[in-house]
Design a protein around this motif. Structure first.
Motif, PDB file in Angstrom:
ATOM      1  N   MET A   1       0.637  -1.199  -0.083  1.00  0.00           N
ATOM      2  CA  MET A   1       0.030  -0.224   0.067  1.00  0.00           C
ATOM      3  C   MET A   1       0.840   1.136  -0.040  1.00  0.00           C
ATOM      4  N   SER A   2       0.825   2.100  -0.960  1.00  0.00           N
ATOM      5  CA  SER A   2       1.769   3.450  -1.071  1.00  0.00           C
ATOM      6  C   SER A   2       0.906   4.454  -0.314  1.00  0.00           C
ATOM      7  N   GLN A   3       1.899   5.245   0.202  1.00  0.00           N
ATOM      8  CA  GLN A   3       1.737   6.391   1.009  1.00  0.00           C
ATOM      9  C   GLN A   3       0.932   7.481   0.138  1.00  0.00           C
ATOM     10  N   PRO A   4       0.007   8.199   0.507  1.00  0.00           N
ATOM     11  CA  PRO A   4      -0.787   9.130  -0.291  1.00  0.00           C
ATOM     12  C   PRO A   4       0.329  10.185  -0.307  1.00  0.00           C
ATOM     13  N   THR A   5       0.356  11.079  -1.558  1.00  0.00           N
ATOM     14  CA  THR A   5       1.243  12.042  -1.753  1.00  0.00           C
ATOM     15  C   THR A   5       0.433  13.393  -1.471  1.00  0.00           C
ATOM     16  N   SER A   6       1.248  14.106  -0.603  1.00  0.00           N
ATOM     17  CA  SER A   6       0.730  15.227  -0.363  1.00  0.00           C
ATOM     18  C   SER A   6       0.597  16.564  -1.291  1.00  0.00           C
ATOM     19  N   VAL A   7      -0.632  16.966  -1.601  1.00  0.00           N
ATOM     20  CA  VAL A   7      -0.428  18.145  -2.495  1.00  0.00           C
ATOM     21  C   VAL A   7      -0.022  19.362  -1.982  1.00  0.00           C
ATOM     22  N   THR A   8       0.792  20.223  -2.722  1.00  0.00           N
ATOM     23  CA  THR A   8       1.419  21.417  -2.424  1.00  0.00           C
ATOM     24  C   THR A   8       0.607  22.455  -3.326  1.00  0.00           C
ATOM     25  N   HIS A   9      -0.109  23.019  -2.496  1.00  0.00           N
ATOM     26  CA  HIS A   9      -1.065  24.388  -3.396  1.00  0.00           C
ATOM     27  C   HIS A   9       0.033  25.613  -3.518  1.00  0.00           C
ATOM     28  N   THR A  10      -0.229  26.356  -4.340  1.00  0.00           N
ATOM     29  CA  THR A  10       0.540  27.576  -4.687  1.00  0.00           C
ATOM     30  C   THR A  10      -0.490  28.950  -4.580  1.00  0.00           C
ATOM     31  N   LEU A  11       0.174  30.030  -4.651  1.00  0.00           N
ATOM     32  CA  LEU A  11      -0.465  31.195  -4.875  1.00  0.00           C
ATOM     33  C   LEU A  11      -0.525  31.932  -6.234  1.00  0.00           C
ATOM     34  N   ASP A  12      -1.693  32.472  -6.476  1.00  0.00           N
ATOM     35  CA  ASP A  12      -1.527  33.312  -7.512  1.00  0.00           C
ATOM     36  C   ASP A  12      -2.165  34.496  -7.362  1.00  0.00           C
ATOM     37  N   PRO A  13      -1.961  35.553  -6.786  1.00  0.00           N
ATOM     38  CA  PRO A  13      -2.534  36.633  -6.464  1.00  0.00           C
ATOM     39  C   PRO A  13      -3.214  37.400  -7.575  1.00  0.00           C
ATOM     40  N   ASN A  14      -2.554  37.286  -8.645  1.00  0.00           N
ATOM     41  CA  ASN A  14      -3.114  38.072  -9.926  1.00  0.00           C
ATOM     42  C   ASN A  14      -4.342  37.317 -10.431  1.00  0.00           C
ATOM     43  N   LYS A  15      -4.520  36.411  -9.942  1.00  0.00           N
ATOM     44  CA  LYS A  15      -6.175  35.689 -10.176  1.00  0.00           C
ATOM     45  C   LYS A  15      -7.371  35.651  -9.306  1.00  0.00           C
ATOM     46  N   TRP A  16      -6.860  36.151  -8.074  1.00  0.00           N
ATOM     47  CA  TRP A  16      -7.540  36.098  -6.931  1.00  0.00           C
ATOM     48  C   TRP A  16      -8.965  36.935  -7.230  1.00  0.00           C
ATOM     49  N   ILE A  17      -8.848  38.203  -7.864  1.00  0.00           N
ATOM     50  CA  ILE A  17     -10.024  39.049  -7.841  1.00  0.00           C
ATOM     51  C   ILE A  17     -11.122  38.081  -8.806  1.00  0.00           C
ATOM     52  N   ASP A  18     -10.608  37.783  -9.875  1.00  0.00           N
ATOM     53  CA  ASP A  18     -11.442  36.920 -10.966  1.00  0.00           C
ATOM     54  C   ASP A  18     -11.810  35.632 -10.302  1.00  0.00           C
ATOM     55  N   ASN A  19     -10.961  34.886  -9.642  1.00  0.00           N
ATOM     56  CA  ASN A  19     -11.437  33.570  -9.081  1.00  0.00           C
ATOM     57  C   ASN A  19     -12.101  33.500  -7.945  1.00  0.00           C
ATOM     58  N   TYR A  20     -12.047  34.609  -6.951  1.00  0.00           N
ATOM     59  CA  TYR A  20     -12.451  34.493  -5.526  1.00  0.00           C
ATOM     60  C   TYR A  20     -13.136  35.642  -5.203  1.00  0.00           C
ATOM     61  N   SER A  21     -13.323  36.669  -5.839  1.00  0.00           N
ATOM     62  CA  SER A  21     -14.024  37.942  -5.314  1.00  0.00           C
ATOM     63  C   SER A  21     -15.573  37.747  -5.008  1.00  0.00           C
ATOM     64  N   ASP A  22     -16.360  37.236  -6.055  1.00  0.00           N
ATOM     65  CA  ASP A  22     -17.394  36.798  -5.807  1.00  0.00           C
ATOM     66  C   ASP A  22     -17.990  35.751  -4.732  1.00  0.00           C
ATOM     67  N   TYR A  23     -17.211  34.834  -4.683  1.00  0.00           N
ATOM     68  CA  TYR A  23     -17.402  33.743  -3.450  1.00  0.00           C
ATOM     69  C   TYR A  23     -16.974  34.491  -1.964  1.00  0.00           C
ATOM     70  N   LEU A  24     -16.086  35.225  -1.826  1.00  0.00           N
ATOM     71  CA  LEU A  24     -15.919  35.977  -0.555  1.00  0.00           C
ATOM     72  C   LEU A  24     -16.690  37.159  -0.499  1.00  0.00           C
ATOM     73  N   PHE A  25     -17.283  37.626  -1.222  1.00  0.00           N
ATOM     74  CA  PHE A  25     -18.365  38.774  -0.994  1.00  0.00           C
ATOM     75  C   PHE A  25     -19.502  38.077  -0.710  1.00  0.00           C
ATOM     76  N   ASN A  26     -19.852  36.810  -1.106  1.00  0.00           N
ATOM     77  CA  ASN A  26     -21.151  36.094  -0.873  1.00  0.00           C
ATOM     78  C   ASN A  26     -20.959  35.638   0.637  1.00  0.00           C
ATOM     79  N   TYR A  27     -19.832  35.135   0.793  1.00  0.00           N
ATOM     80  CA  TYR A  27     -19.449  34.802   2.124  1.00  0.00           C
ATOM     81  C   TYR A  27     -19.643  35.646   3.090  1.00  0.00           C
ATOM     82  N   ALA A  28     -19.144  36.866   2.936  1.00  0.00           N
ATOM     83  CA  ALA A  28     -19.170  38.157   3.740  1.00  0.00           C
ATOM     84  C   ALA A  28     -20.533  38.701   4.010  1.00  0.00           C
ATOM     85  N   ILE A  29     -21.131  38.909   2.784  1.00  0.00           N
ATOM     86  CA  ILE A  29     -22.530  39.571   2.802  1.00  0.00           C
ATOM     87  C   ILE A  29     -23.319  38.792   4.065  1.00  0.00           C
ATOM     88  N   VAL A  30     -23.303  37.210   3.802  1.00  0.00           N
ATOM     89  CA  VAL A  30     -24.279  36.716   4.737  1.00  0.00           C
ATOM     90  C   VAL A  30     -24.060  36.949   6.394  1.00  0.00           C
TER      91      VAL A  30
END
Length: 191
Positions: A1-30
């Motif tokens: 049985m092999s060990q699961p490989t851990s995924v390392t995520h990276t940041l791309d601040p240039n895409k934050w507004i396009d990718n996350y602004s609506d989601y974060l806004f909806n989270y905050a407004i509630v």
């Protein structure tokens, strides 16, 4: 049985507004129920993310990391507005029979005697009714609704877990909400 490989995520601040602004806004407004404040909190989240990007360890997704920053911003906002230190000293005059009887500091003015116990009971009853309505949904609808709305799982994780497509997930969520609304209208609002 092999060990699961851990995924390392990276940041791309240039895409934050396009990718996350609506989601974060909806989270905050509630949570703050104020359009301008929600927008400000999202902007502060992006700014704080940029400032602390060097501390990102890649153990979570960008969105999860940004949500955790936003949660702290919301908590800080409520702490600030509820802080006694933040309140200005305001004198409030009180009168009897048209004559000035004295003054109180605003923070020592007697508070209204609304019925907190009644509000808590009503809140518990509503919560129980919502749970009961969720229990009456088809099993898959209830599972998807709980995972997405209550447990706040990512769409991708739910789709993998239940082997469904994102569009199928959103159809299920829509149908679940429609059925929940009908159930609440029949069993809670009409009582």
């Amino acid at each position: 049985m092999s060990q699961p490989t851990s995924v390392t995520h990276t940041l791309d601040p240039n895409k934050w507004i396009d990718n996350y602004s609506d989601y974060l806004f909806n989270y905050a407004i509630v949570r703050v129920n104020n359009h301008d404040l929600a927008k400000d909190l999202v902007q502060e989240t992006f700014f704080a993310g940029l400032k602390s990007a060097k501390n990102f360890e890649g153990k979570s997704t960008e969105r999860t990391w940004l949500i955790s920053i936003l949660k702290r911003k919301i908590i800080d906002y409520y702490r600030k507005i509820n802080s006694k230190k933040g309140q200005a000293e305001v004198r409030v005059n009180f009168y009897t029979d048209g004559e000035n009887e004295g003054s109180w500091l605003e923070e020592r003015v007697p508070q209204s005697w609304d019925n907190e116990a009644e509000k808590k009971i009503e809140s518990v009853e509503l919560h129980n009714q919502i749970d009961e309505c969720i229990d009456h949904l088809p099993e898959k609808y209830a599972m998807v609704f709980r995972m997405k709305t209550i447990q706040e799982f990512d769409t991708e994780d739910i789709c993998k877990e239940l082997d469904i497509t994102p569009s199928n997930l959103w159809v299920i969520i829509h149908r679940a909400r429609t059925q929940l609304r009908k159930c609440l209208e029949e069993n809670w609002f009409n009582n």
